[in-house]
Design an enzyme around this catalytic site. Structure first.
Site, PDB file in Angstrom:
ATOM      1  N   GLU A   1      13.402  -4.782  -4.647  1.00 30.41           N
ATOM      2  CA  GLU A   1      12.643  -5.163  -5.840  1.00 30.41           C
ATOM      3  C   GLU A   1      13.544  -5.543  -7.019  1.00 30.41           C
ATOM      4  O   GLU A   1      13.112  -6.226  -7.931  1.00 30.41           O
ATOM      5  CB  GLU A   1      11.717  -4.031  -6.279  1.00 30.41           C
ATOM      6  CG  GLU A   1      10.475  -3.926  -5.417  1.00 30.41           C
ATOM      7  CD  GLU A   1       9.399  -3.101  -6.083  1.00 30.41           C
ATOM      8  OE1 GLU A   1       8.243  -3.286  -5.732  1.00 30.41           O
ATOM      9  OE2 GLU A   1       9.724  -2.264  -6.950  1.00 30.41           O
TER      10      GLU A   1
ATOM     11  N   GLY B   1       0.819  -1.209   0.000  1.00 32.88           N
ATOM     12  CA  GLY B   1       0.000   0.000   0.000  1.00 32.88           C
ATOM     13  C   GLY B   1       0.853   1.259   0.000  1.00 32.88           C
ATOM     14  O   GLY B   1       1.106   1.861   1.040  1.00 32.88           O
TER      15      GLY B   1
ATOM     16  N   SER C   1      -2.136  -4.402  -5.718  1.00 35.76           N
ATOM     17  CA  SER C   1      -2.252  -5.616  -6.509  1.00 35.76           C
ATOM     18  C   SER C   1      -2.813  -6.763  -5.674  1.00 35.76           C
ATOM     19  O   SER C   1      -2.316  -7.062  -4.588  1.00 35.76           O
ATOM     20  CB  SER C   1      -0.872  -5.978  -7.046  1.00 35.76           C
ATOM     21  OG  SER C   1      -0.914  -7.180  -7.743  1.00 35.76           O
TER      22      SER C   1
END
Lengths: 379, 398, 379, 398
Positions: free
Chosen positions: B251, B132, B168
């Site tokens: 990531e 979020g 997502s």
């Protein structure tokens, strides 16, 4: 030499845009696409009765307006700008084909029937094996002629009162027929496509018997080839509209959207993208109106077929690029919301993609130009 | 500088391949090659079951330390695992965010209590996470977030109020990590907190966002006094930005190589079609297929450099270009797929929005250059961080 | 699996860069280009004596360093960064060809002579009719073999102590010969080119008699093809250097230059261009070192020829694009001064253009990759 | 909307063609097709003589009113003249700046005295002009001009001091128009004056700037108390910006069509080479030749729209894209020329800098996207003026 709209043309543009701004709204387009008829039949009726756009290319003696291709381009451009979901393209394309046919009672009947608002669709190619192929054959049996095969991507074929069908005859020449979609051996099915604003149909012929009065043209290879060029120009008008609207709504969004305490429209990355988009759409527009003038000149016998085809190749290469680039860049300018169903830019994007490959990709158009330039022939 | 693997690594590769061969069958046969980008909303239950099977085999969280159930796998081993997983058609990982983002973040910044509470269920394939970060007004400008967290003075509990977007698979997840403003007078990246929030609570409402594909992988998540216990803030209140940025660093790791294996599958499919429908004779298509192939190799060796160097943890040059590279490449691949398909590209199976895999690829890849930092933001970052070019003046234009 | 420099490689990189920053300055490059020898012979001597770069690829048993292709790439990249005007490429290319020849006394003699600082050049193709063509024939007369024809774009051919010559024999197979530029029937002429930093020569053979001890390899089609791939990889190293330097000097200039009360480096249009340049050069660099590792693996018998050629095609396509894009964008970032003789960016631009088409344009490299992918053969 | 010409226009075309055929021969035969972009420094004396010949035939300044010796030619006639001039291989016009920039500027903003003094020699092909806008610190940011003009209180004479740069062919010109600051406390586009300055005076020093081609068409012009009479300022002191911007507007007129005819000559040459050396079989070259052809037609019809519309004098959309379009197109053409030539592209006749025409084209076109407003500035202008997007915040970056 005057490459600007006449006052009448300017007025046509203004009224077209105003009419569609009112009738072909974002909500209306979505409703039209999801309706069982795949378009708003009431809107088509009011186009035919109030605007008479279906009659633009139809000669006056068969109840049309007898206007020119610049006028047709103006209206189709406005249609593209508003994602108009209607048989206008199908009717214009059918008109273009019919006008090229030898004079006949049937031809005039069909034209005046279109002028009265009947939808007709041209079943030309079988795009699963290439955009300029023909998948229908006309073969003689002992008693009659029968059509067999399939034509795909027939615009609004499911709504057509009559179908104009290109078929290859036994001597390998092309012929053009008119058939009734209800007649035996003719099967019309809507073809769901990614772009829902320009719905298509597949038309299958299974030994569909036709009679000689249904034959509109024989030895029609040039006619079909020219109709393809004309169809490209009609498509270009749509693409210019799509390219323009993609730019406009994206710039509007960028002016509204703030990030880093600035409207994103003040960032060079956004401004320069928008400038490139404007360059593309204005260029495509110049070639569209050049092509439209060229059609008028060709119909008047002032220029040859090579000029017509060159104009169509050029305008198609340029406008396909412009529409796809602008709609794609438009999504990027919208950021996250650009890929949501809620915003319109994705509808333009899908329409741009569909038209980009509809009658040949830009690289194919460029190759055709290269062929004209380097091998010196009309492709 | 050497590109071949050691014998021990090759043995590990065999182990992975054998296990996948033995397990990715029977009840899991149907989910091979499924759940990838654009297909993430499909086979969710089956893919959750698959996470548990992976956990049984110790194949979740292999990069984690052994203390927390991982294998402390070397970079080479992780590369190999991702390659073999993709080669075997392993489905899109439902546990991806927990494994590669929540886990490393908690291992780096979390309290012992947080680790004990949250790591094992991730490791066991039974707890699923979503993120979020973005808000309607804070996309490219992430530091503009307005979601706020207020601490109850007596209970210490946090109450979170605001709206997150582009979350997502939130509707399929158990938890979300939330970046929220703890100091109402703060601005930008100051005064933020990083919260671990359960999604199954009255204060949380999840609304799907329908995409241009007609599907809804992303959500808006509304927080209306959603509750987060005092011990579920990672780092100190006010350290949220630091934690979040650390997480973004995770990531760009070995998972890029797994991503590339998926890309390879897509490219292979496109090449197969081009060969079968004759598109392979089109010179323009040939150039673009070659370009795609070269681009994929380029990403591979960019990743290899990224994984082999930068031991100091700083983002190296090749790491900084990664997002920009793959997103542009993938978007081009989507277009190439359409052009290879030719007119067929338009056809969809039945009614609206029953898109085939390549159509989804085409449409979804338009999002690739937007989410996780638009291409424009990526270029800003490269110019500023790698090339030392000045930031732009702030403030409104005129 | 470790795709990072070893400590030794990092040190080689640092010393190469430091050496050239000192010796191959902007002024020095200009002087070298305009000198009668077309390069700085003293610099070449100090490269050979102090740095020993000429020996990197030469095996140890013939007095070379016996290092690998990663080391060679490191040095050539540094050379590209500083526009080094020297026979280093010519020597590396000749070494690559010789190493691929069957063992012979002559071969080892030539290699150790190069290790000692002699310049040799490979006369491979006749680029006026295509980059992979061979324009020299070796024909048998009753008494001897004679070479006839022309080889163009022979790097530093005018400075070569020996020329390695690719010739097509009567059976249409390729052969490789060594000739003395002074011998009868051999005519070497400098070829003025736009890029003056990589000077070339044209070598003409008029019935030049050669003896069997001058024959280095017969049935050399694969050797020549592989040498072409290796030459591409050597060129890629230069291009990566050019691409990097073009980025660096342009960003430096942009940081200095003020317009609209800001350094132009703070404008998104400039920043984003620089970011794209960085993306290109880093990508080309990854493929360069992949290709260099692949050569080492190929020489060690670990991968096949197809892998070697694929690596060369890919790296060449990518690095040619990167060098040209970066140097061209660099001119744009420089603005007006970018097109003046005074600034260096135009020298990089010319070098980028020259190398871009030197052994095949990017589109040709991509077509070769497409051929491998779609028709499944080594081109 | 119609693209064909009237019979009267076609008759005019014949007249032009006949005159050129009769005159562009004998002593002028050698300068056919010479003196174009990249070749501007060649055959200067012959081209000046050619200007006088043009003047004898009333073919200079044909757009000017008849009062000043022009023909008050219609847009159509001007289009035709440019087309036929280029078709006949008419040399690059030495009188171009006087004819199309100085003239229209004086006609719009000049005093009667200025018109009487300066227009006839331009019209007669005996006075040649150059422009003094850019400065080393004022390129893209033209308003940053620092050249100053100080008025002698008694004589009224102006003394100009400063440096202009990129002054095309200054060493072959008689006059230069100079934008200079008349109010030393002014900034940006305020307080500027527009001066008509003789170059042949002690206060002016001209230094050539060597280009990447080895030639020197451009100059630096140093003003050190250069003298300009009181009556040789155009408009009021302080109106310089307005005058200068008006002048820039004249740059995008019918001469664009003449430029396009030159472009056509270049493209034709490239096509000829491609056919003869086999490059025409390369699919990539074919695409690019087609693209060049389409681009040239696009420019033509962009120009036609520009010339046919916008009677109100405002810069229309298609006019605003013109510079960006042609400069990018021309730069691509230069690259195409090289790729069509293949390896031959590198070869130069003899020593350094004896470039052939296509090599000059290639190198010089890198300047096209820079001078007269870089592509970046053009995009700013389009975004701000045509699309109403906001200007950027000013001030230093950080």
């Amino acid at each position: 030499m005057k490459f600007a709209f006449t006052d009448e043309q300017q007025m046509l543009r203004d009224t077209s845009q105003a009419f569609l701004a009112n009738k072909s709204t974002s909500v209306a387009v979505r409703q039209a696409c999801s309706s069982p008829e795949r378009h708003d039949t009431a809107l088509w009726q009011s186009i035919c009765e109030e605007m008479y756009w279906q009659g633009i290319l139809i000669p006056e003696h068969v109840d049309g307006l007898g206007l020119g291709w610049v006028e047709m381009a103006i209206v189709l451009e406005a249609a593209g700008e508003r994602l108009l979901t209607s048989p206008l393209f199908a009717v214009a394309q059918s008109t273009a084909a019919l006008v090229g046919c030898p004079a006949s009672e049937m031809r005039d009947l069909l034209l005046s029937s279109m002028a009265a608002g009947k939808v007709m669709s041209l079943a030309m190619g079988n795009q699963s094996v290439g955009w300029d192929s023909v998948g229908v054959t006309a073969s003689e049996t002992s008693t009659t002629t029968v059509l067999s095969g399939e034509a795909r991507f027939v615009p609004f074929g499911f709504a057509a009162a009559k179908l104009l069908v290109v078929a290859r005859d036994a001597s390998n020449a092309l012929t053009l027929w008119v058939v009734d979609p209800q007649q035996d051996g003719v099967f019309v099915e809507p073809t769901p496509t990614m772009d829902q604003t320009r719905p298509m149909a597949t038309v299958r012929f299974e030994q569909a018997a036709v009679t000689s009065d249904q034959l509109l043209a024989s030895h029609a290879d040039e006619l079909v080839s020219d109709t393809l060029a004309l169809s490209r120009i009609l498509t270009v008008a749509d693409q210019v509209g799509v390219a323009q609207a993609s730019l406009d709504i994206s710039v509007d969004y960028a002016k509204e959207r703030s990030q880093f305490d600035r409207t994103i429209a003040s960032f060079q990355a956004i401004k320069h993208k928008a400038a490139d988009m404007m360059l593309k759409v204005e260029s495509a527009r110049s070639l569209l109106y050049y092509a439209a003038c060229t059609v008028d000149a060709w119909l008047a016998g002032e220029v040859d077929r090579a000029a017509l085809h060159e104009a169509a190749f050029m305008a198609s290469a340029c406008a396909s690029d412009a529409a796809f680039f602008n709609a794609g860049s438009g999504i990027q300018m919208h950021g996250g919301v650009g890929i949501t169903e809620e915003y319109d830019i994705q509808l333009y994007f899908k329409r741009a993609r569909a038209t980009e490959s509809y009658l040949g990709r830009p690289s194919e158009m460029r190759e055709a130009i290269a062929y004209q330039l380097l091998e010196g022939d009309v492709a | 500088m050497k590109l071949t693997f050691t014998a021990a690594d090759e043995q590990f590769r065999e182990e992975v391949a054998d296990w996948l061969n033995d397990n990715l069958r029977d009840e899991f046969a149907d989910i091979r090659y499924r759940g990838g980008p654009g297909d993430e909303h499909r086979f969710v239950d089956e893919r959750k079951a698959w996470e548990r099977r992976l956990a049984d085999g110790r194949w979740t969280c292999i990069g984690w330390p052994e203390t927390w159930g991982g294998r402390a796998a070397s970079i080479e081993q992780q590369v190999i695992f991702h390659e073999e997983y993709a080669r075997a058609g392993g489905p899109g990982r439902m546990g991806h965010i927990g494994d590669t983002l929540t886990g490393p973040t908690l291992l780096a910044f979390g309290s012992e209590q947080q680790k004990a509470k949250y790591l094992p269920p991730i490791r066991d394939g039974v707890a699923f996470w979503s993120q979020g970060y973005s808000e309607p007004g804070a996309g490219s400008d992430l530091a503009a977030i307005r979601t706020k967290a207020v601490q109850d003075e007596t209970s210490g509990q946090w109450k979170i109020t605001g709206q997150k977007v582009w979350t997502s698979l939130a509707h399929e997840s158990d938890f979300v990590f939330v970046l929220a403003r703890v100091d109402r007078d703060s601005s930008r990246h100051h005064g933020l907190g990083f919260f671990l929030v359960a999604l199954d609570q009255p204060g949380v409402t999840i609304r799907p966002i329908t995409q241009l594909t007609g599907t809804a992988e992303f959500n808006e998540v509304y927080f209306d006094d959603a509750v987060c216990d005092a011990e579920d803030i990672v780092g100190a209140p006010g350290d949220g930005w630091k934690v979040a940025m650390g997480l973004l660093g995770f990531e760009r790791g070995v998972s890029t190589l797994g991503q590339q294996m998926l890309f390879q599958t897509e490219l292979d499919e496109i090449i197969r079609i081009a060969k079968s429908n004759g598109a392979s004779r089109d010179p323009d298509i040939r150039q673009r297929i070659a370009e795609a192939h070269i681009g994929l190799k380029t990403m591979r060796y960019n990743s290899m450099r990224m994984l082999s160097g930068g031991e100091d943890g700083s983002l190296s040059r090749e790491a900084m270009i990664y997002k920009l590279y793959w997103s542009s490449w993938h978007r081009n691949l989507g277009k190439l797929a359409m052009d290879v398909l030719g007119p067929e590209a338009e056809l969809i199976e039945s009614g609206p929005y029953e898109l085939n895999k390549l159509q989804s690829l085409f449409l979804f890849t338009r999002a690739d250059t937007i989410y996780g930092g638009t291409n424009q933001i990526q270029r800003n970052l490269i110019a500023e961080r790698a090339l030392g070019m000045p930031k732009e003046p702030r403030g409104p234009g005129k």
